[in-house]
Structure formats: C-alpha cells, structure tokens
Scaffold this active site. Structure first.
Site, mmCIF file in Angstrom:
data_model
loop_
_atom_site.group_PDB
_atom_site.id
_atom_site.type_symbol
_atom_site.label_atom_id
_atom_site.label_comp_id
_atom_site.label_asym_id
_atom_site.label_seq_id
_atom_site.Cartn_x
_atom_site.Cartn_y
_atom_site.Cartn_z
ATOM 1 N N PRO A 83 72.239 35.540 -7.101
ATOM 2 C CA PRO A 83 72.060 36.906 -6.575
ATOM 3 C C PRO A 83 72.326 37.987 -7.613
ATOM 4 C CG PRO A 83 74.098 35.919 -5.745
ATOM 5 C CD PRO A 83 73.347 34.823 -6.442
ATOM 6 N N LEU A 133 74.431 41.779 -15.024
ATOM 7 C CA LEU A 133 75.619 42.619 -15.231
ATOM 8 C C LEU A 133 75.930 42.839 -16.706
ATOM 9 C CD1 LEU A 133 77.759 40.785 -12.524
ATOM 10 C CD2 LEU A 133 76.187 42.696 -12.206
ATOM 11 N N TYR A 142 77.360 19.749 -7.466
ATOM 12 C CA TYR A 142 78.247 20.607 -8.258
ATOM 13 C C TYR A 142 79.465 19.790 -8.669
ATOM 14 C CZ TYR A 142 75.338 24.288 -6.182
ATOM 15 O OH TYR A 142 74.274 25.054 -5.765
HETATM 16 N N1 LIG Z 1 69.858 26.263 -4.309
HETATM 17 C C1 LIG Z 1 69.922 26.192 -5.613
HETATM 18 O O1 LIG Z 1 69.131 25.520 -6.250
HETATM 19 C C2 LIG Z 1 70.994 26.923 -6.350
HETATM 20 C C3 LIG Z 1 70.956 27.065 -7.745
HETATM 21 C C4 LIG Z 1 71.972 27.788 -8.384
HETATM 22 C C5 LIG Z 1 72.999 28.342 -7.638
HETATM 23 N N2 LIG Z 1 73.018 28.169 -6.274
HETATM 24 C C6 LIG Z 1 74.078 28.780 -5.449
HETATM 25 O O2 LIG Z 1 74.169 30.157 -5.760
HETATM 26 C C7 LIG Z 1 75.520 30.505 -6.006
HETATM 27 C C8 LIG Z 1 75.597 31.665 -6.963
HETATM 28 O O3 LIG Z 1 74.985 31.311 -8.181
HETATM 29 P P1 LIG Z 1 75.612 31.663 -9.593
HETATM 30 O O4 LIG Z 1 77.083 31.755 -9.506
HETATM 31 O O5 LIG Z 1 75.033 30.715 -10.561
HETATM 32 O O6 LIG Z 1 74.951 33.087 -9.929
HETATM 33 P P2 LIG Z 1 75.356 34.598 -9.605
HETATM 34 O O7 LIG Z 1 76.180 34.690 -8.365
HETATM 35 O O8 LIG Z 1 74.103 35.385 -9.699
HETATM 36 O O9 LIG Z 1 76.226 35.008 -10.884
HETATM 37 C C9 LIG Z 1 77.454 34.445 -11.161
HETATM 38 C C10 LIG Z 1 77.866 34.939 -12.543
HETATM 39 O O10 LIG Z 1 78.170 36.321 -12.455
HETATM 40 C C11 LIG Z 1 79.518 36.543 -12.840
HETATM 41 N N3 LIG Z 1 80.108 37.478 -11.880
HETATM 42 C C12 LIG Z 1 80.287 37.306 -10.555
HETATM 43 N N4 LIG Z 1 80.831 38.395 -9.986
HETATM 44 C C13 LIG Z 1 81.009 39.281 -10.995
HETATM 45 C C14 LIG Z 1 81.546 40.589 -11.051
HETATM 46 N N5 LIG Z 1 81.983 41.205 -9.954
HETATM 47 N N6 LIG Z 1 81.587 41.213 -12.261
HETATM 48 C C15 LIG Z 1 81.139 40.608 -13.373
HETATM 49 N N7 LIG Z 1 80.624 39.352 -13.382
HETATM 50 C C16 LIG Z 1 80.563 38.701 -12.198
HETATM 51 C C17 LIG Z 1 80.206 35.212 -12.788
HETATM 52 O O11 LIG Z 1 81.199 35.140 -13.789
HETATM 53 P P3 LIG Z 1 82.759 35.003 -13.412
HETATM 54 O O12 LIG Z 1 82.984 33.567 -13.087
HETATM 55 O O13 LIG Z 1 83.429 35.471 -14.660
HETATM 56 O O14 LIG Z 1 83.009 35.910 -12.248
HETATM 57 C C18 LIG Z 1 79.077 34.248 -13.078
HETATM 58 O O15 LIG Z 1 78.891 34.083 -14.463
HETATM 59 C C19 LIG Z 1 76.147 29.201 -6.531
HETATM 60 O O16 LIG Z 1 77.538 29.190 -6.363
HETATM 61 C C20 LIG Z 1 75.456 28.173 -5.673
HETATM 62 O O17 LIG Z 1 76.143 28.068 -4.430
HETATM 63 C C21 LIG Z 1 72.052 27.481 -5.641
#
Ligand SMILES: NC(=O)c1ccc[n+]([C@@H]2O[C@H](COP(=O)([O-])OP(=O)(O)OC[C@H]3O[C@@H](n4cnc5c(N)ncnc54)[C@H](OP(=O)(O)O)[C@@H]3O)[C@@H](O)[C@H]2O)c1
Length: 265
Positions: free
Chosen positions: A185, A192, A39
C-alpha cells in the site's frame, strides 16, 4: 511480512521485538492481521501465535497458501489440491486456530486447473476449517471464474497511490461487494523515499496537514473506495502507531485530487 527476515526469508533480527509489535498492533485497535505461510516460511504465523494466542475476540488473522519459497524473494506457485489442503492444516496448527476466518489463494498456479485449487479450499470450508475464501493478484475475469467455483469474499492485489494497475479490479470488487486488500500500500516503502516522483507533493501536503507522507498515502487509500482494506507492513512500533492514526485522517476532495494528479493515471 515485515516481521520476518529480508525477502520474507528466515527469522527476524529480533523475534521479541516482532512479538511486541504484534501485541502493540492489537493494543492500538487493529482487528485484522494479514499473513501467509510463505512469510518465513512459517515463521510469521508462528510469531503471531506466540505473541497473541489466546486471541482477543474479534481479531481476524487472514492467511494465505499457494506460494512456496526456496530462498529470499525466491518463490514458486503450487496450487495442487493435496498441497493446499496440507497448507490449510499446517496454518491451523501453527496459528493454533480451529478455523481460519479468511484463507486466501496466494496465487493462481498456471499449471493447475483453478477448479482443483479452489475445490480443495471449498472442501476445507465445508469441513469448517476456513470461513471465507479470498484470492490474490487476480483480474476481473479470474475473479469471475473463481466465483463460479467458490464464494469469493476478498481480493488482495498490488495497489497504492504509486501503482494503480489494478484500478479495474478494484472497481469490480466495489461493485460486487468484495473486500479489496491492497498489498504494497506504500509501494513497499518506495513511496515514502525522498527520491520518489511523488515525494515533493506528499511532503508539501504533509506539512499543510501536520501529517506524514505514510499517513497521507494510507488515508488516500481508505477514501479511495469503501471496499478498501489497507494492510501496511512495518517492523517499527513508531511507524505502526503513525499508520494506525492515518485511519482518523480525512482528506479533502481537492487534496485527494492533488495527490492523484501528481501520481498520474
Ligand atoms: N498478496 C501478495 O502477494 C502480497 C505481496 C506482498 C505483500 N503482501 C502483504 O502486504 C503487506 C504490506 O506489504 P509491504 O510491507 O511489503 O509494503 P508496504 O506496506 O507498502 O511498505 C512497507 C515498507 O514501508 C515502510 N514503512 C511502513 N510504515 C512506514 C512509516 N510510517 N514511515 C516510513 N516507512 C514506513 C516499512 O519499513 P519499516 O519496517 O521501517 O516500517 C517497509 O519497508 C505485507 O505485510 C503482506 O501482508 C501481500
């Protein structure tokens, strides 16, 4: 991952705000932060140390290695032993830790025998540089193979109300007592959006429960399995607060069933 540039590449637009959000998470009671050397690369781990070191007792920083990044959303898997050992050493240095509580193999590298990749992590574990070993994006068969080489603590696979392709792996983890960290997640935010097929059902239930669609999707995950440990990503303090509060939201069986029926199999 949301605290660095787009496509997990480069510095965040506002590094001071990224550090503030990390501190806010800890203040709100968050005890696990999931990150990876990929990251940024390196930037997220550096920001975590800048914001939170010396770390409060009980805070677990879970990181990962095994994915290299050449540009925004441009990656390659590398699981060679020498590379993974360097990854662990560099994460320790950036995070200013003597031991990483949870180190996850970010991906199985198809060009490297799994024994070699996990053997390297096992050596790091024997040297006290890693406490627990986790896997990411794996099938039950791969977990079984890995568990013959190292003790496996956790699995991190893509999973949400909108994407249940790893249902079998979740079940497998639950039966064996492995933690399951669903990445994306909230389907990377797509769940959303008003144009998502689940939007109307989520909005309707959200109105009835005085909650938000984000909170419902996280509450559903938490109730889905005792193995579940959601790692929602955000770059906004208001979203962080909202997401943490979802831990206190209990869905009725009928409400969970309503969401699942709308989501489909
Ligand atoms: N193991 C793997 O290969 C892998 C791959 C991808 C990700 N990950 C892990 O998974 C974590 C989460 O992934 P992610 O952030 O990509 O996906 P996510 O948690 O499913 O979604 C994040 C997105 O949702 C928005 N969001 C979050 N809370 C919100 C709310 N309360 N209301 C409206 N929008 C909201 C965020 O925008 P805002 O910034 O505007 O809140 C962002 O665009 C990463 O941080 C990483 O640690 C792991």
């Amino acid at each position: 991952m949301r605290l660095v540039g787009d496509g997990a590449w480069g510095e965040p637009a506002d590094p001071a705000e990224a550090r503030r959000i990390l501190r806010q998470a800890v203040d709100l009671g968050v005890t696990l932060i999931d990150t990876a050397d990929a990251y940024g690369p390196e930037i997220a781990e550096r920001l975590i140390a800048e914001a939170l070191y010396p770390y409060p007792p009980g805070l677990v920083i879970a990181t990962k290695g095994g994915i290299t990044r050449q540009g925004p959303a441009k990656t390659e898997y590398v699981g060679r032993a020498g590379y993974l050992i360097q990854c662990v050493e560099m994460s320790l240095r950036r995070l200013r830790l003597e031991r990483i509580e949870l180190y996850q193999l970010h991906r199985i590298d198809p060009r490297t025998p799994l024994e070699e990749s996990l053997g390297a992590l096992m050596r790091m574990r024997e040297q006290g540089k890693i406490r627990h070993i986790g896997l990411s994006e794996v099938t039950p068969a791969e977990i079984e193979e890995a568990a013959r080489i190292v003790p496996v603590a956790t699995v991190q696979n893509r999973y949400s109300l909108a994407d249940r392709r790893h249902e079998q792996t979740l079940q497998y983890c639950e039966e064996r007592g492995f933690g399951f960290l669903p990445w994306y997640p909230m389907a990377a935010g797509k769940l959303l959006k008003p144009d998502h097929p689940l939007a109307a059902t989520l909005a309707n239930l959200a109105a009835r429960r005085s909650a938000t669609p984000a909170q419902l999707s996280l509450a559903w995950l938490l109730q889905r399995s005792p193995a579940m440990l959601p790692i929602p990503g955000t770059s906004k303090g208001s979203h962080l607060e909202e997401n943490v509060a979802a831990a206190g939201l209990r869905l009725g069986l009928d409400e969970a069933a309503e969401l699942e029926a709308a989501a489909g199999p």
